[in-house]
Enzyme design. Structure first.
Site, PDB file in Angstrom:
ATOM      1  N   TYR A  85      -3.355  11.600   0.992  1.00 59.55           N
ATOM      2  CA  TYR A  85      -3.576  11.400  -0.337  1.00 59.55           C
ATOM      3  C   TYR A  85      -3.726  12.721  -1.011  1.00 59.55           C
ATOM      4  O   TYR A  85      -3.595  11.968  -2.099  1.00 59.55           O
ATOM      5  CB  TYR A  85      -5.299  10.464  -0.091  1.00 59.55           C
ATOM      6  CG  TYR A  85      -5.001   9.021  -0.185  1.00 59.55           C
ATOM      7  CD1 TYR A  85      -5.674   8.586  -0.671  1.00 59.55           C
ATOM      8  CD2 TYR A  85      -5.168   8.814   1.379  1.00 59.55           C
ATOM      9  CE1 TYR A  85      -6.027   6.883  -0.440  1.00 59.55           C
ATOM     10  CE2 TYR A  85      -5.430   7.441   1.302  1.00 59.55           C
ATOM     11  CZ  TYR A  85      -5.549   6.476   0.233  1.00 59.55           C
ATOM     12  OH  TYR A  85      -5.589   5.014   1.522  1.00 59.55           O
ATOM     13  N   ASP A 135       0.927  -0.658   0.054  1.00 59.50           N
ATOM     14  CA  ASP A 135      -0.520  -0.403   0.130  1.00 59.50           C
ATOM     15  C   ASP A 135       0.823   1.170   0.119  1.00 59.50           C
ATOM     16  O   ASP A 135       2.290   0.736  -0.923  1.00 59.50           O
ATOM     17  CB  ASP A 135      -1.293   0.411   0.947  1.00 59.50           C
ATOM     18  CG  ASP A 135      -1.683   1.210   0.638  1.00 59.50           C
ATOM     19  OD1 ASP A 135      -3.457   0.631   0.314  1.00 59.50           O
ATOM     20  OD2 ASP A 135      -2.048   1.685   1.350  1.00 59.50           O
ATOM     21  N   HIS A 148      -4.558  -7.492  -0.642  1.00 58.07           N
ATOM     22  CA  HIS A 148      -3.695  -6.517   0.099  1.00 58.07           C
ATOM     23  C   HIS A 148      -3.275  -6.401   0.899  1.00 58.07           C
ATOM     24  O   HIS A 148      -2.023  -5.418   1.538  1.00 58.07           O
ATOM     25  CB  HIS A 148      -5.281  -4.860  -0.120  1.00 58.07           C
ATOM     26  CG  HIS A 148      -4.288  -4.183  -0.071  1.00 58.07           C
ATOM     27  ND1 HIS A 148      -3.357  -3.222  -1.491  1.00 58.07           N
ATOM     28  CD2 HIS A 148      -4.248  -3.011   0.822  1.00 58.07           C
ATOM     29  CE1 HIS A 148      -3.016  -1.970  -0.903  1.00 58.07           C
ATOM     30  NE2 HIS A 148      -3.468  -1.802   0.128  1.00 58.07           N
TER      31      HIS A 148
END
Length: 468
Positions: free
Chosen positions: A382, A236, A439
């Site tokens: 982000y 990630d 993930h």
């Protein structure tokens, strides 16, 4: 004669377009040099001129007041005003409200009643804090066991998590890395930090703290601990931060291993489109086709599932406020990501999270965000990574000589091929495909991730050489 003139003009115009297109293609796809980048930017409160560094390392132990646990229990005991799911709908519209009701009940009535036990697990590994560039950074530091150190070559390892994860992801793999395992000649001193703005680490106080800045803080943390050269493993955001660190500071990285091998350079995108139609030329087996292609289907899936990314990259404080003030809302938001990151065959299964990850580890991870009130500062990351300042670095176009290893789990985000990776990592040493897993590999399949990472370490050819 007129026809010849017209033909000549057409040929000239086409030639000009072709020539211009070639120049644009060459400019967009050529490798870039490593940019100049400051390794000492101050990110703490106040002005840098007043900053006096504190280089001490302090022990850390989680000790949550019982009153805080009781307050959470009271919040979870309020009547839930959840809309019922539509007929025939499980998790297609997000986290199912029936499932959420059950999770909240378990969280309140079972999990919190054994909080002392969960807290003791959080304190299982030695943990510390230290100040880096004005920020207090929390990290696990677990050294190789005496038995492992006596028999094996021990190397420093920086373990990097992402969102919506935390250091809790690594609690099963850390003992494998530090203890005396019979399957490898290597053991590791593990350093697993809470990323800046995550968990018990401070958040930056000004805009601009992107993955390159995060990589710099993580590198400086390792230097503070005396590790001038070290391995990196990440998934990630941890994968992107690790890539940035290997790019900006290759002299400090022995090897970089990723379980989310992504690359967004123009050349990588063009190669991905080519691979959709000529995959047999660029992947080792047709059995791995679905890991990468068809690229259009992968883009469509990303578009369907990336609504969270868009809001976090544009209005992080809005979603952060909603989640920080409601533990049930926080649970729904984070649990939905874990539900999706099981596998396509289980995404609509009410027991998927329990089956794949276990209930306690996922609730432990949720508690990290709740107890530290870090959801807003975490999702701001982000926004910083879609900023012009970060895009202008174009680090995906900067090759690095650092040895690289890639493990691809079948149901993770679509990874790039070795053909694409080698444009950035010409020293690609290890590439592995798994036909299962998703993930959160360190939580779901820690033994598999451990074996793949140590296989990569074995291919670097250190021959017992100690890092300098």
């Amino acid at each position: 004669m007129k026809c010849l003139i017209v033909v000549g003009v057409i040929v000239a115009v086409l030639g000009a377009f072709v020539g211009y297109g070639y120049l644009v293609f060459s400019e967009l796809t050529r490798p870039l040099p490593k940019p100049e980048f400051s390794d000492s930017t101050y990110w703490g409160p106040g002005e840098a001129k007043n900053y006096v560094p504190d280089k001490k390392i302090y022990e850390f132990r989680l000790d949550v007041p019982q009153a805080e646990i009781e307050d959470l229990r009271r919040q979870l005991n309020r009547t839930l005003r959840l809309a019922e799911p539509l007929d025939g709908i499980s998790f297609e519209y997000g986290f199912n409200s029936y499932a959420l009701d059950q999770f909240v009940e378990y969280w309140r009535d079972k999990y919190l009643t054994k909080w002392d036990e969960r807290q003791e697990l959080f304190n299982k590994f030695k943990q510390y804090t230290t100040e880096i560039q004005g920020l207090n950074i929390h990290f696990i530091r677990e050294k190789a066991s005496a038995e492992a150190a006596a028999k094996k070559h021990v190397y420093p390892l920086l373990l990097l998590h992402g969102w919506p994860g935390s250091v809790r992801e690594f609690y099963d793999i850390i003992p494998m890395l530090t203890n005396d395992q019979n399957v490898t000649d290597y053991a590791f001193e593990v350093v697993a930090p809470s990323l800046v703005g995550y968990g018990w680490s401070d958040a930056a106080t000004r805009p601009g703290f992107n993955a390159a800045e995060m990589a710099t803080v993580m590198r400086n943390l390792m230097l503070r601990l005396g590790h001038k050269k070290f391995f990196i493993q990440g998934g990630d955001w941890g994968s992107i931060i690790g890539s940035n660190l290997a790019t900006l500071y290759p002299e400090n990285v022995i090897g970089y291993h990723s379980n989310m091998c992504v690359l967004n350079s123009p050349l990588a995108i063009l190669k991905g489109i080519y691979g959709t139609y000529f995959s047999e030329k660029i992947i080792p087996s047709r059995f791995f086709y679905d890991h990468h292609f068809p690229v259009w289907d992968k883009y469509a899936e990303l578009l369907r599932e990336s609504g969270y990314f868009h809001i976090q990259a544009t209005k992080p404080d809005t979603i952060g406020a909603a989640l920080a003030t409601s533990p049930v809302g926080l649970a729904a938001y984070i649990l939905e990501k874990f539900q999706y990151c099981t596998n396509p065959g289980m995404q609509q299964d009410f027991g998927a999270i329990v089956t794949v990850f276990g209930l306690e580890p996922v609730l432990d991870n949720l508690m990290v965000y709740y107890l530290t009130n870090s959801i807003t500062t975490a999702v701001r990351f982000y926004a910083e990574n879609v900023s012009k300042a970060y895009r202008d670095l174009q680090l995906d176009r900067v090759p690095t000589p650092v040895p690289m290893g890639c493990s691809r789990f079948r149901y993770d985000l679509p990874s790039v091929t070795d053909w694409q990776l080698r444009d950035k990592f010409p020293n690609l040493k290890h590439s592995m495909y798994f036909q299962q897993g998703s993930h959160f590999a360190a939580m779901e399949m820690p033994a598999m991730l451990y074996q793949d990472f140590t296989a990569f370490v074995g291919k670097i050819g250190l021959h017992g050489e100690k890092p300098k």
